[in-house]
Design a protein around this motif. Structure first.
Motif, PDB file in Angstrom:
ATOM      1  N   ALA A 121       0.954  -1.312  -0.055  1.00 22.20           N
ATOM      2  CA  ALA A 121      -0.024  -0.064  -0.013  1.00 22.20           C
ATOM      3  C   ALA A 121       0.900   1.104   0.094  1.00 22.20           C
ATOM      4  N   ALA A 122       1.997   1.185   0.805  1.00 23.36           N
ATOM      5  CA  ALA A 122       2.814   2.520   0.656  1.00 23.36           C
ATOM      6  C   ALA A 122       3.226   2.715  -0.633  1.00 23.36           C
ATOM      7  N   ARG A 123       3.584   1.779  -1.322  1.00 27.42           N
ATOM      8  CA  ARG A 123       4.125   1.817  -2.771  1.00 27.42           C
ATOM      9  C   ARG A 123       3.062   2.861  -3.716  1.00 27.42           C
ATOM     10  N   LEU A 124       1.904   2.621  -3.147  1.00 31.06           N
ATOM     11  CA  LEU A 124       0.993   3.353  -4.082  1.00 31.06           C
ATOM     12  C   LEU A 124       0.477   4.850  -3.765  1.00 31.06           C
ATOM     13  N   LEU A 125       1.158   5.225  -2.530  1.00 29.53           N
ATOM     14  CA  LEU A 125       0.872   6.413  -2.064  1.00 29.53           C
ATOM     15  C   LEU A 125       1.428   7.479  -3.220  1.00 29.53           C
ATOM     16  N   PRO A 126       2.764   7.653  -3.581  1.00 27.09           N
ATOM     17  CA  PRO A 126       2.971   8.615  -4.730  1.00 27.09           C
ATOM     18  C   PRO A 126       1.865   8.656  -5.956  1.00 27.09           C
ATOM     19  N   VAL A 127       1.238   7.658  -6.297  1.00 30.75           N
ATOM     20  CA  VAL A 127       0.560   7.801  -7.465  1.00 30.75           C
ATOM     21  C   VAL A 127      -0.579   8.388  -6.945  1.00 30.75           C
ATOM     22  N   ILE A 128      -1.317   7.794  -5.836  1.00 26.72           N
ATOM     23  CA  ILE A 128      -2.563   8.333  -5.358  1.00 26.72           C
ATOM     24  C   ILE A 128      -2.447   9.861  -4.942  1.00 26.72           C
ATOM     25  N   GLY A 129      -1.423  10.251  -4.474  1.00 26.84           N
ATOM     26  CA  GLY A 129      -1.075  11.627  -4.038  1.00 26.84           C
ATOM     27  C   GLY A 129      -1.123  12.615  -5.237  1.00 26.84           C
ATOM     28  N   THR A 130      -0.370  11.815  -6.403  1.00 28.75           N
ATOM     29  CA  THR A 130      -0.199  12.812  -7.616  1.00 28.75           C
ATOM     30  C   THR A 130      -1.628  12.899  -8.259  1.00 28.75           C
ATOM     31  N   ILE A 174      -6.304   3.893 -15.861  1.00 27.82           N
ATOM     32  CA  ILE A 174      -7.253   2.749 -16.597  1.00 27.82           C
ATOM     33  C   ILE A 174      -6.444   1.684 -17.210  1.00 27.82           C
ATOM     34  N   ALA A 175      -5.443   1.835 -17.861  1.00 28.62           N
ATOM     35  CA  ALA A 175      -4.522   1.037 -18.515  1.00 28.62           C
ATOM     36  C   ALA A 175      -4.054  -0.039 -17.725  1.00 28.62           C
ATOM     37  N   SER A 176      -3.274   0.653 -16.958  1.00 27.10           N
ATOM     38  CA  SER A 176      -2.314  -0.132 -15.900  1.00 27.10           C
ATOM     39  C   SER A 176      -3.448  -1.034 -14.877  1.00 27.10           C
ATOM     40  N   GLY A 177      -4.387  -0.274 -14.252  1.00 26.95           N
ATOM     41  CA  GLY A 177      -5.279  -0.953 -13.355  1.00 26.95           C
ATOM     42  C   GLY A 177      -5.844  -2.201 -14.068  1.00 26.95           C
ATOM     43  N   THR A 178      -6.676  -2.023 -15.142  1.00 27.48           N
ATOM     44  CA  THR A 178      -7.175  -3.132 -15.869  1.00 27.48           C
ATOM     45  C   THR A 178      -6.233  -4.059 -16.118  1.00 27.48           C
ATOM     46  N   GLY A 179      -5.303  -3.933 -16.841  1.00 28.70           N
ATOM     47  CA  GLY A 179      -4.414  -4.935 -17.155  1.00 28.70           C
ATOM     48  C   GLY A 179      -3.984  -5.575 -15.980  1.00 28.70           C
ATOM     49  N   LEU A 180      -3.459  -4.796 -14.891  1.00 24.33           N
ATOM     50  CA  LEU A 180      -2.885  -5.538 -13.633  1.00 24.33           C
ATOM     51  C   LEU A 180      -4.123  -6.477 -12.976  1.00 24.33           C
ATOM     52  N   LEU A 181      -5.497  -6.259 -13.054  1.00 26.00           N
ATOM     53  CA  LEU A 181      -6.502  -7.031 -12.563  1.00 26.00           C
ATOM     54  C   LEU A 181      -6.548  -8.369 -13.508  1.00 26.00           C
ATOM     55  N   LEU A 182      -6.658  -7.948 -14.809  1.00 24.65           N
ATOM     56  CA  LEU A 182      -6.828  -9.077 -15.608  1.00 24.65           C
ATOM     57  C   LEU A 182      -5.713 -10.035 -15.560  1.00 24.65           C
ATOM     58  N   GLY A 183      -4.376  -9.347 -15.469  1.00 23.13           N
ATOM     59  CA  GLY A 183      -3.183 -10.306 -15.306  1.00 23.13           C
ATOM     60  C   GLY A 183      -3.136 -11.258 -14.125  1.00 23.13           C
ATOM     61  N   MET A 184      -3.542 -10.664 -13.009  1.00 24.03           N
ATOM     62  CA  MET A 184      -3.548 -11.435 -11.767  1.00 24.03           C
ATOM     63  C   MET A 184      -4.646 -12.523 -11.828  1.00 24.03           C
ATOM     64  N   ALA A 185      -5.923 -12.270 -12.343  1.00 22.45           N
ATOM     65  CA  ALA A 185      -6.913 -13.027 -12.627  1.00 22.45           C
ATOM     66  C   ALA A 185      -6.500 -14.217 -13.446  1.00 22.45           C
ATOM     67  N   ALA A 186      -5.857 -13.990 -14.525  1.00 23.94           N
ATOM     68  CA  ALA A 186      -5.367 -15.047 -15.708  1.00 23.94           C
ATOM     69  C   ALA A 186      -4.425 -16.093 -14.779  1.00 23.94           C
ATOM     70  N   ALA A 187      -3.406 -15.321 -14.199  1.00 22.20           N
ATOM     71  CA  ALA A 187      -2.378 -16.237 -13.535  1.00 22.20           C
ATOM     72  C   ALA A 187      -2.903 -17.299 -12.516  1.00 22.20           C
ATOM     73  N   PRO A 199       1.237  -8.248  -3.578  1.00 24.21           N
ATOM     74  CA  PRO A 199       2.377  -7.318  -2.794  1.00 24.21           C
ATOM     75  C   PRO A 199       3.885  -7.807  -3.352  1.00 24.21           C
ATOM     76  N   ASN A 200       3.825  -8.743  -4.304  1.00 19.99           N
ATOM     77  CA  ASN A 200       5.236  -9.453  -4.904  1.00 19.99           C
ATOM     78  C   ASN A 200       5.340  -8.787  -6.320  1.00 19.99           C
ATOM     79  N   ILE A 201       4.361  -8.084  -6.894  1.00 19.61           N
ATOM     80  CA  ILE A 201       4.570  -7.680  -8.290  1.00 19.61           C
ATOM     81  C   ILE A 201       4.297  -6.165  -8.271  1.00 19.61           C
ATOM     82  N   ILE A 202       3.821  -5.473  -7.350  1.00 18.98           N
ATOM     83  CA  ILE A 202       3.447  -4.221  -7.271  1.00 18.98           C
ATOM     84  C   ILE A 202       4.574  -3.115  -7.741  1.00 18.98           C
ATOM     85  N   GLY A 203       5.674  -3.458  -7.534  1.00 13.95           N
ATOM     86  CA  GLY A 203       6.953  -2.656  -7.718  1.00 13.95           C
ATOM     87  C   GLY A 203       7.015  -2.447  -9.427  1.00 13.95           C
ATOM     88  N   PRO A 204       7.241  -3.712 -10.089  1.00 18.21           N
ATOM     89  CA  PRO A 204       7.510  -3.777 -11.473  1.00 18.21           C
ATOM     90  C   PRO A 204       6.196  -3.013 -12.145  1.00 18.21           C
TER      91      PRO A 204
END
Length: 207
Positions: A1-10, A50-63, A152-157
């Motif tokens: 969650a802490a890694r998302l703070l810069p994006v949310i703050g911006t 929109i692009a990264s959020g949707t791609g992330l959700l679909l990618g984790m679901a597929a895996a 938590p293990n893929i959020i950085g990349p």
């Protein structure tokens, strides 16, 4: 969650500017330039989310689910990525117009497949690790595995790829505006400014 703070703050900082709208009067050239950058960054940030959020959700679901779910999502993304981005954007703009919501959604949809491929490749690697197998063995559900083990293990990349999506969307929307199909007057963006000042570029004229 802490890694998302810069994006949310911006996003929260730029949200009032985005809500105000790009067509508001600008008090001065300097302030106008800063305001234009902030508005344009807010639009691009929304499309990148929109692009990264949707791609992330679909990618984790597929895996996580694999099987027919993985095949269905992957083939859908392959179909979408086979369409040239500029051509797809031109068709959508010609059919629906060049309003700001249409441009943001179009740019977001175009770059979902790239974000999906990155997220899926990362999630597949994590899903094969021992601690994920242990979580499944003790009876944890797929949603728990996605939320607590994979994400938590893929959020950085994924956040690094988010920055790339941001740059790609800048180029796409600026290109559309340069062609006269992006943000329309009285609104402005970098592509439309270059197009309007095209005749003075070889003389070094100010924008």
């Amino acid at each position: 969650a802490a890694r998302l703070l810069p994006v949310i703050g911006t996003f929260l900082i730029l949200l009032p500017v985005f809500w105000r709208g790009p067509g508001a009067a600008l008090p001065s050239t300097a302030t106008g330039g800063v305001y234009l950058f902030a508005v344009w960054a807010a639009l691009i940030l929304a499309a990148a989310i929109i692009a990264s959020g949707t791609g992330l959700l679909l990618g984790m679901a597929a895996a996580a689910w694999g099987g027919w779910v993985d095949n269905a999502i992957s083939r859908s993304m392959d179909t979408l990525v086979a369409i040239p981005s500029k051509m797809f954007a031109l068709v959508v703009v010609a059919a629906l117009g060049s309003s700001v919501p249409v441009l943001v959604l179009t740019a977001g949809i175009i770059y979902i497949p790239g974000a999906y491929r990155i997220a899926r490749s990362l999630a597949v690697g994590v899903n094969a690790l021992d601690f994920v197998r242990v979580a499944r063995a003790r009876g944890e559900g797929t949603f728990f595995v996605i939320r607590e083990e994979i994400l938590p293990n893929i959020i950085g990349p994924v956040l690094a790829d988010f920055g790339l999506r941001f740059v790609f969307i800048v180029l796409l929307l600026s290109g559309l505006s340069f062609l006269g199909l992006g943000v329309q007057p009285p609104n402005a963006d970098w592509g439309s400014l270059v197009r309007e000042n095209l005749s003075g570029l070889h003389e070094g004229a100010p924008a």
